[in-house]
Design a protein around this motif. Sequence first.
Motif, PDB file in Angstrom:
ATOM      1  N   ILE A  60       0.897  -1.135  -0.041  1.00 60.16           N
ATOM      2  CA  ILE A  60      -0.054  -0.143   0.037  1.00 60.16           C
ATOM      3  C   ILE A  60       0.804   1.317  -0.151  1.00 60.16           C
ATOM      4  N   VAL A  61       0.754   2.236  -0.922  1.00 53.91           N
ATOM      5  CA  VAL A  61       1.164   3.563  -0.800  1.00 53.91           C
ATOM      6  C   VAL A  61       0.078   4.636  -0.118  1.00 53.91           C
ATOM      7  N   PRO A  62       0.199   4.749   1.319  1.00 56.58           N
ATOM      8  CA  PRO A  62      -0.911   5.572   1.991  1.00 56.58           C
ATOM      9  C   PRO A  62      -0.447   6.699   1.875  1.00 56.58           C
ATOM     10  N   MET A  63      -1.439   7.657   1.337  1.00 51.81           N
ATOM     11  CA  MET A  63      -1.132   8.966   1.261  1.00 51.81           C
ATOM     12  C   MET A  63      -1.911   9.826   1.959  1.00 51.81           C
ATOM     13  N   LEU A  64      -1.365  10.774   3.044  1.00 62.03           N
ATOM     14  CA  LEU A  64      -2.225  11.648   3.978  1.00 62.03           C
ATOM     15  C   LEU A  64      -2.891  12.898   3.020  1.00 62.03           C
ATOM     16  N   ASP A  65      -3.738  13.609   3.846  1.00 59.77           N
ATOM     17  CA  ASP A  65      -4.415  14.607   2.953  1.00 59.77           C
ATOM     18  C   ASP A  65      -3.517  15.807   2.700  1.00 59.77           C
ATOM     19  N   ASP A  66      -2.307  15.884   3.369  1.00 57.51           N
ATOM     20  CA  ASP A  66      -1.446  16.842   3.030  1.00 57.51           C
ATOM     21  C   ASP A  66      -0.239  16.421   1.884  1.00 57.51           C
ATOM     22  N   PHE A  83      14.856  -1.291   7.387  1.00 56.00           N
ATOM     23  CA  PHE A  83      14.569  -0.588   6.117  1.00 56.00           C
ATOM     24  C   PHE A  83      13.438   0.038   6.075  1.00 56.00           C
ATOM     25  N   LEU A  84      13.274   1.235   5.380  1.00 57.91           N
ATOM     26  CA  LEU A  84      12.191   1.834   5.132  1.00 57.91           C
ATOM     27  C   LEU A  84      11.400   1.451   3.925  1.00 57.91           C
ATOM     28  N   GLU A  85      10.259   1.139   4.388  1.00 61.42           N
ATOM     29  CA  GLU A  85       9.274   0.749   3.149  1.00 61.42           C
ATOM     30  C   GLU A  85       7.733   0.851   3.395  1.00 61.42           C
ATOM     31  N   PHE A  86       7.136   0.866   2.367  1.00 56.99           N
ATOM     32  CA  PHE A  86       5.718   1.043   2.459  1.00 56.99           C
ATOM     33  C   PHE A  86       4.975  -0.292   3.223  1.00 56.99           C
ATOM     34  N   GLY A 101      -5.101  -5.522   1.381  1.00 61.94           N
ATOM     35  CA  GLY A 101      -4.588  -3.970   1.700  1.00 61.94           C
ATOM     36  C   GLY A 101      -5.110  -3.444   2.764  1.00 61.94           C
ATOM     37  N   GLU A 102      -6.390  -3.562   2.699  1.00 65.36           N
ATOM     38  CA  GLU A 102      -7.326  -2.667   3.986  1.00 65.36           C
ATOM     39  C   GLU A 102      -6.885  -3.292   5.358  1.00 65.36           C
ATOM     40  N   ARG A 103      -6.530  -4.654   5.085  1.00 71.85           N
ATOM     41  CA  ARG A 103      -6.228  -5.228   6.558  1.00 71.85           C
ATOM     42  C   ARG A 103      -4.909  -4.856   6.950  1.00 71.85           C
ATOM     43  N   GLU A 104      -3.923  -5.087   5.937  1.00 73.19           N
ATOM     44  CA  GLU A 104      -2.729  -4.707   6.405  1.00 73.19           C
ATOM     45  C   GLU A 104      -2.130  -3.478   6.736  1.00 73.19           C
ATOM     46  N   GLU A 134       0.578  -7.016  -5.515  1.00 72.26           N
ATOM     47  CA  GLU A 134      -0.204  -5.742  -6.171  1.00 72.26           C
ATOM     48  C   GLU A 134       0.267  -4.423  -5.283  1.00 72.26           C
ATOM     49  N   ILE A 135       0.130  -3.469  -5.883  1.00 72.89           N
ATOM     50  CA  ILE A 135       0.250  -2.034  -5.358  1.00 72.89           C
ATOM     51  C   ILE A 135      -0.937  -1.295  -5.423  1.00 72.89           C
ATOM     52  N   TRP A 136      -1.216  -0.865  -4.386  1.00 71.95           N
ATOM     53  CA  TRP A 136      -2.551   0.060  -4.346  1.00 71.95           C
ATOM     54  C   TRP A 136      -2.332   1.459  -3.682  1.00 71.95           C
ATOM     55  N   LEU A 137      -2.575   2.425  -3.962  1.00 67.33           N
ATOM     56  CA  LEU A 137      -2.592   3.840  -3.389  1.00 67.33           C
ATOM     57  C   LEU A 137      -3.833   3.992  -2.606  1.00 67.33           C
ATOM     58  N   ALA A 138      -3.736   4.401  -1.511  1.00 67.29           N
ATOM     59  CA  ALA A 138      -4.709   4.616  -0.562  1.00 67.29           C
ATOM     60  C   ALA A 138      -4.750   5.982   0.044  1.00 67.29           C
TER      61      ALA A 138
END
Length: 196
Positions: A60-66, A83-86, A101-104, A134-138
């Motif tokens: 997941i690529v989680p994106m905050l509102d900012d 390591f730094l990772e998504f 993705g939602e669960r993780e 699979e790669i998802w943007l959240a």
Amino acid sequence: MTNPSDPRLEKSDPKLDEATVSSEIVFSGHFLKVRRDVARMPDGKTTTREHILHPGAVMIVPMLDDGRLVLERQFRYPLGRVFLEFPAGKIDPGEAMQVCGERELLEETGYRAREWVRLGAINNAIGYSDEVIEIWLARGLEAGSNQLDEHEFLEVIAVSLDELLGWIRSGEVTDVKTIVGAYWAEQFLAGKWPAD
């Protein structure tokens, strides 16, 4: 845009295809299995192929509102360092990719997302594993409490896309799925690539 009928993109080619003659599981662990096959080559000769069977995963690529991205700092045992990772995790049997993705995302970061966009899928180790990620943007994240597994320790941070891309360019971030996710997100957010 590529031409889908381009013969160089064909997934099968008699001049290159290999066929499984026999197969055996040589190791079966809690998470991974190792298979050893005898394969027939295009010239009719046989060879041995060993590979890891993986259930598949979602990152997941989680994106905050900012606009900042949520990442994790986590120790990875095979390489003996942090390591730094998504956020990412393997699929449970019968689980849909977005549900995974939602669960993780919730388990590892405590966030829930209102919007999910599938960016694509990668095979990150084609020489020795059948793993698909699979790669998802959240987006539209709502903070909550994480639910880490018993033996899971990580730190959640937020950084700008530019900061992450700088770390990728400098070699500080080397996790392949995170690198791909950052570049795919950059292209999608710039309107250069449509969602999958």
